[in-house]
Design an enzyme around this catalytic site. Structure first.
Site, PDB file in Angstrom:
ATOM      1  N   ASN A 193       0.858  -1.178   0.000  1.00 59.80           N
ATOM      2  CA  ASN A 193       0.000   0.000   0.000  1.00 59.80           C
ATOM      3  C   ASN A 193       0.900   1.237   0.000  1.00 59.80           C
ATOM      4  O   ASN A 193       1.570   1.510   0.986  1.00 59.80           O
ATOM      5  CB  ASN A 193      -0.890  -0.049   1.260  1.00 59.80           C
ATOM      6  CG  ASN A 193      -1.742   1.189   1.428  1.00 59.80           C
ATOM      7  OD1 ASN A 193      -1.801   2.039   0.554  1.00 59.80           O
ATOM      8  ND2 ASN A 193      -2.392   1.293   2.589  1.00 59.80           N
ATOM      9  N   PHE A 194       0.897   1.959  -1.119  1.00 64.51           N
ATOM     10  CA  PHE A 194       1.778   3.136  -1.226  1.00 64.51           C
ATOM     11  C   PHE A 194       1.284   4.306  -0.368  1.00 64.51           C
ATOM     12  O   PHE A 194       2.040   5.222  -0.106  1.00 64.51           O
ATOM     13  CB  PHE A 194       1.837   3.625  -2.680  1.00 64.51           C
ATOM     14  CG  PHE A 194       2.716   2.811  -3.598  1.00 64.51           C
ATOM     15  CD1 PHE A 194       3.203   1.569  -3.235  1.00 64.51           C
ATOM     16  CD2 PHE A 194       3.059   3.308  -4.849  1.00 64.51           C
ATOM     17  CE1 PHE A 194       4.007   0.826  -4.108  1.00 64.51           C
ATOM     18  CE2 PHE A 194       3.864   2.593  -5.722  1.00 64.51           C
ATOM     19  CZ  PHE A 194       4.333   1.349  -5.363  1.00 64.51           C
ATOM     20  N   LYS A 195      -0.004   4.296  -0.006  1.00 61.88           N
ATOM     21  CA  LYS A 195      -0.600   5.445   0.695  1.00 61.88           C
ATOM     22  C   LYS A 195      -0.338   6.719  -0.110  1.00 61.88           C
ATOM     23  O   LYS A 195      -0.489   6.705  -1.327  1.00 61.88           O
ATOM     24  CB  LYS A 195      -0.069   5.531   2.131  1.00 61.88           C
ATOM     25  CG  LYS A 195      -0.213   4.195   2.864  1.00 61.88           C
ATOM     26  CD  LYS A 195       0.112   4.274   4.313  1.00 61.88           C
ATOM     27  CE  LYS A 195      -0.070   2.892   4.950  1.00 61.88           C
ATOM     28  NZ  LYS A 195       0.136   2.895   6.378  1.00 61.88           N
TER      29      LYS A 195
ATOM     30  N   HIS B 192      -9.423   0.854   5.120  1.00 62.13           N
ATOM     31  CA  HIS B 192      -8.107   1.019   5.748  1.00 62.13           C
ATOM     32  C   HIS B 192      -8.230   1.938   6.966  1.00 62.13           C
ATOM     33  O   HIS B 192      -9.004   2.896   6.958  1.00 62.13           O
ATOM     34  CB  HIS B 192      -7.100   1.592   4.746  1.00 62.13           C
ATOM     35  CG  HIS B 192      -5.709   1.573   5.283  1.00 62.13           C
ATOM     36  ND1 HIS B 192      -5.221   2.566   6.093  1.00 62.13           N
ATOM     37  CD2 HIS B 192      -4.731   0.641   5.191  1.00 62.13           C
ATOM     38  CE1 HIS B 192      -3.975   2.263   6.453  1.00 62.13           C
ATOM     39  NE2 HIS B 192      -3.658   1.084   5.915  1.00 62.13           N
TER      40      HIS B 192
ATOM     41  N   GLU C 222      -6.501   4.279   8.083  1.00 58.84           N
ATOM     42  CA  GLU C 222      -6.293   5.717   7.876  1.00 58.84           C
ATOM     43  C   GLU C 222      -7.550   6.373   7.310  1.00 58.84           C
ATOM     44  O   GLU C 222      -7.831   7.532   7.592  1.00 58.84           O
ATOM     45  CB  GLU C 222      -5.061   5.937   6.982  1.00 58.84           C
ATOM     46  CG  GLU C 222      -3.792   5.708   7.798  1.00 58.84           C
ATOM     47  CD  GLU C 222      -2.615   5.177   7.020  1.00 58.84           C
ATOM     48  OE1 GLU C 222      -2.616   5.240   5.785  1.00 58.84           O
ATOM     49  OE2 GLU C 222      -1.673   4.669   7.677  1.00 58.84           O
TER      50      GLU C 222
ATOM     51  N   GLU D 217      -5.213  -5.450  10.609  1.00 58.14           N
ATOM     52  CA  GLU D 217      -4.146  -4.472  10.818  1.00 58.14           C
ATOM     53  C   GLU D 217      -4.413  -3.675  12.086  1.00 58.14           C
ATOM     54  O   GLU D 217      -5.154  -2.680  12.047  1.00 58.14           O
ATOM     55  CB  GLU D 217      -4.084  -3.494   9.645  1.00 58.14           C
ATOM     56  CG  GLU D 217      -3.869  -4.134   8.299  1.00 58.14           C
ATOM     57  CD  GLU D 217      -3.316  -3.118   7.309  1.00 58.14           C
ATOM     58  OE1 GLU D 217      -2.165  -3.271   6.912  1.00 58.14           O
ATOM     59  OE2 GLU D 217      -4.031  -2.172   6.969  1.00 58.14           O
TER      60      GLU D 217
ATOM     61  N   GLY E 150       2.496   1.839  10.781  1.00 55.40           N
ATOM     62  CA  GLY E 150       3.408   2.965  10.596  1.00 55.40           C
ATOM     63  C   GLY E 150       4.130   3.382  11.870  1.00 55.40           C
ATOM     64  O   GLY E 150       4.712   4.460  11.936  1.00 55.40           O
TER      65      GLY E 150
ATOM     66  N   SER F 202       3.570  -2.574  10.340  1.00 52.82           N
ATOM     67  CA  SER F 202       5.032  -2.600  10.492  1.00 52.82           C
ATOM     68  C   SER F 202       5.682  -3.928  10.077  1.00 52.82           C
ATOM     69  O   SER F 202       6.626  -4.386  10.706  1.00 52.82           O
ATOM     70  CB  SER F 202       5.434  -2.211  11.919  1.00 52.82           C
ATOM     71  OG  SER F 202       4.958  -0.901  12.204  1.00 52.82           O
TER      72      SER F 202
HETATM   73  P1  PGA Z   1       2.893  -0.041   7.733  1.00 49.69           P
HETATM   74  O1  PGA Z   1       1.450   0.151   7.108  1.00 49.69           O
HETATM   75  O2  PGA Z   1       3.520  -1.245   7.063  1.00 49.69           O
HETATM   76  O3  PGA Z   1       3.632   1.228   7.412  1.00 49.69           O
HETATM   77  O4  PGA Z   1       2.701  -0.255   9.195  1.00 49.69           O
HETATM   78  C1  PGA Z   1       0.613  -0.960   6.909  1.00 49.69           C
HETATM   79  C2  PGA Z   1      -0.686  -0.539   6.316  1.00 49.69           C
HETATM   80  O5  PGA Z   1      -1.198   0.533   6.658  1.00 49.69           O
HETATM   81  O6  PGA Z   1      -1.264  -1.263   5.499  1.00 49.69           O
END
Ligand code: PGA
Length: 235
Positions: free
Chosen positions: A6-8, A90, A92, A159, A165, A195
Site C-alpha cells: 500500500n503506497f498510501k 483502511h 487511515e 491491521e 506505521g 510494520s
Molecule cells: P505499515 O502500514 O507497514 O507502514 O505499518 C501498513 C498498512 O497501513 O497497510
C-alpha cells in the site's frame, strides 16, 4: 501467499512506473508464485502490463459510477484502466478521514456488485488491545458489520491500528490468536498488516492462519518489497 503493498500518499506517477517495472522484472526472473498486489496513489493509476500474478488496485474510491463527489474517483475512472482490485476500510480512512462502518459497507456492496477483488481492512486501536483478546475480537466484529464474508473475491487484512506505521509489530502470538478467532467467521484469506518488514516477514508468514501480508512503509522501496516476496518464495 498474498504479498501486498500500500503506497498510501507516496510515490509519483513516474516513480510508480519505475517501481512496477522493477517489480515485474523481479517476479518474472525469479519465477515467484506469490500473489502480488500493489496499491499506488490514484494519480499513478494506469493500464500496466505486468506478470499474471501481479495486480494493481486502488486505495479508495467512492461507491458511484460517476457524479459530483469532489476529490473522489468512481467506477468510471477505475474502469478506464481495467483495474479490478480495491482496498476498503483502511484504518487511515476510518480514523483520519472519519469513514464510518456504514460507508465502508456501502463501498463494499458497490464494488462487490462490480466483481472487484476486495482487500477489506479491520483492526483495533491500542486501548482496545490493552483490554484483551475478547475486546479485540468484539471491536473487529463491529468492522465486519454489513460485510458479506462469503464473497469469493474477499481478502481480509487484520491491521491493528497501533501497529501501523509505528514500527511496533504485534507479536506473532497476538497475531495468531486474533487470526484464529477471525478464522471462525471468515473463510477468505487473512492477511496481517502493521510494520511488516524484511526482518519479521518470515515469522509472520509462518503463522498457521496467516495467508499473507499487507505492507506500507517497508514496501515503498521496491528492493525491500522484492526481498519480502523472496522470503515468501523461500518458505
Ligand atoms: P505499515 O502500514 O507497514 O507502514 O505499518 C501498513 C498498512 O497501513 O497497510
Amino acid at each position: 501467499m498474498i504479498i501486498a503493498s500500500n503506497f498510501k500518499t507516496n510515490h509519483t506517477r513516474a516513480s510508480t512506473k519505475h517501481y512496477l517495472q522493477t517489480l515485474d522484472t523481479f517476479v518474472k526472473e525469479s519465477g515467484s508464485k506469490q500473489e502480488v498486489l500493489v496499491f499506488p496513489p490514484a494519480t499513478a493509476l494506469d493500464s500496466f502490463e505486468l506478470a499474471e500474478n501481479i495486480r494493481v488496485g486502488v486505495q479508495n474510491a467512492y461507491p458511484v459510477e460517476k457524479g459530483s463527489f469532489t476529490g473522489e474517483i468512481g467506477l468510471e475512472q477505475i474502469d478506464e484502466f481495467g483495474l479490478k482490485t480495491i482496498l476498503i476500510g483502511h484504518s487511515e480512512r476510518r480514523h483520519i478521514m472519519n469513514e464510518t462502518q456504514e460507508l465502508c459497507a456501502k463501498k463494499y456492496d458497490f464494488f462487490k456488485a462490480q466483481g472487484f477483488e476486495i482487500v477489506y481492512c479491520i483492526g483495533e486501536p491500542k486501548e482496545v488491545r490493552e483490554e484483551g483478546i475478547d475486546a479485540v475480537i468484539a471491536y473487529n466484529e463491529t468492522q465486519l458489520e454489513g460485510i458479506d464474508l462469503l464473497y469469493d473475491k474477499l481478502i481480509v487484512a487484520y491491521e491493528p491500528v497501533w501497529a501501523i506505521g509505528t514500527g511496533l509489530t504485534a507479536s506473532p502470538e497476538q497475531i495468531e490468536e486474533t487470526l484464529v478467532k477471525l478464522r471462525e467467521k471468515i473463510k477468505a484469506p487473512l492477511l496481517y498488516g502493521g510494520s511488516v518488514k524484511p526482518a519479521n516477514t518470515k515469522e509472520i508468514l509462518q503463522l498457521p492462519n496467516c495467508d499473507g501480508v499487507l505492507i506500507g512503509t517497508a514496501s515503498w522501496d521496491v528492493e525491500n518489497f522484492c526481498e519480502m516476496i523472496e522470503i515468501a518464495d523461500s518458505m
